[in-house]
Write an enzyme that holds these catalytic residues in place. Sequence first.
Site, mmCIF file in Angstrom:
data_model
loop_
_atom_site.group_PDB
_atom_site.id
_atom_site.type_symbol
_atom_site.label_atom_id
_atom_site.label_comp_id
_atom_site.label_asym_id
_atom_site.label_seq_id
_atom_site.Cartn_x
_atom_site.Cartn_y
_atom_site.Cartn_z
ATOM 1 N N TYR A 143 0.839 -1.214 0.000
ATOM 2 C CA TYR A 143 0.000 0.000 0.000
ATOM 3 C C TYR A 143 0.872 1.261 0.000
ATOM 4 C CZ TYR A 143 -3.920 3.032 1.512
ATOM 5 O OH TYR A 143 -4.883 4.015 1.606
ATOM 6 N N ILE A 175 -9.164 7.822 8.122
ATOM 7 C CA ILE A 175 -10.477 8.426 7.862
ATOM 8 C C ILE A 175 -11.561 7.388 8.170
ATOM 9 C CG2 ILE A 175 -11.918 9.579 6.122
ATOM 10 C CD1 ILE A 175 -9.287 11.112 6.779
#
Length: 236
Positions: A143, A175
């Site tokens: 990632y 988030i």
Amino acid sequence: MTAVVTGAAGGIGRALCRRLGQAGHDLVAVDVSSRLEESVAMLDQEGLTMHPVQADLTTIGGVEAVAAAVRKFGDVQVLVNNAGITRDSRLVNLSNDDFKAVLDVNLGAAYRLTLALVPMMGRASIINVSSRAYLGNFGQFNYSMSKGGLVGLTRALALQLAPAIRVNAVAPGLIATEMAMGIPDDVRTRMIAAIPADRMGEPEEVAELVAFLATDASSYITGEVIVIGGGRSLSR
Ligand SMILES: NC(=O)c1ccc[n+]([C@@H]2O[C@H](COP(=O)([O-])OP(=O)(O)OC[C@H]3O[C@@H](n4cnc5c(N)ncnc54)[C@H](O)[C@@H]3O)[C@@H](O)[C@H]2O)c1
């Protein structure tokens, strides 16, 4: 004014569609998931119309389907490359499939779609949704690489496309979306404890930053990476 948002069925993508729709854009909303219809229905109830394209952006056919839908609107003013996945793993356990899948969606999809849509752009703004993990995250080897690649794409493309097209990246910290809820509870709690703001960010806060980068209010900003992470890029 046409805006294309990828990953529109996800938490941040839906907030992006809502915010750009409120700003008056015609929205072309792209996602591989059939849950895209839920986003369409939800925003429809709020009086916002989205033009959905269910497409896999790792395939040429998927990218062509988006380009065909966009062509009907003429010019593209805003492109938000937001589609992304995680296949978290430490280096020793990382499979070749998980390495390739994450690079192909997080970096490859943005590259392919941008290439297909740039010929339809006059004055435009491209915003790539990277991640604070581009700075390096333990356990997120693939990632982090993909999101770092997206920063390279952003800066190289900004040079090539200036001055007509601006290209920027946003790098969110943690988030509150399903992606973050997929992190084991104990790990997420530790992550939040390391955030100076002492909480996760909201998808709407990311959408607000992207909306700023989409308009002429940010006309002198290009090639930049803006971290939106509650201070998480600071060391404590
Ligand atoms: N949530 C976070 O904490 C966080 C932090 C930093 C960066 N981000 C990034 O923000 C972006 C949105 O994340 P989110 O939290 O809304 O995640 P999400 O999983 O809710 O949304 C991602 C969306 O991308 C779509 N997608 C995946 N593969 C695709 C493909 N091949 N073609 C088209 N669409 C595809 C998924 O179906 C999904 O709807 C991602 O790029 C993610 O890496 C998220």
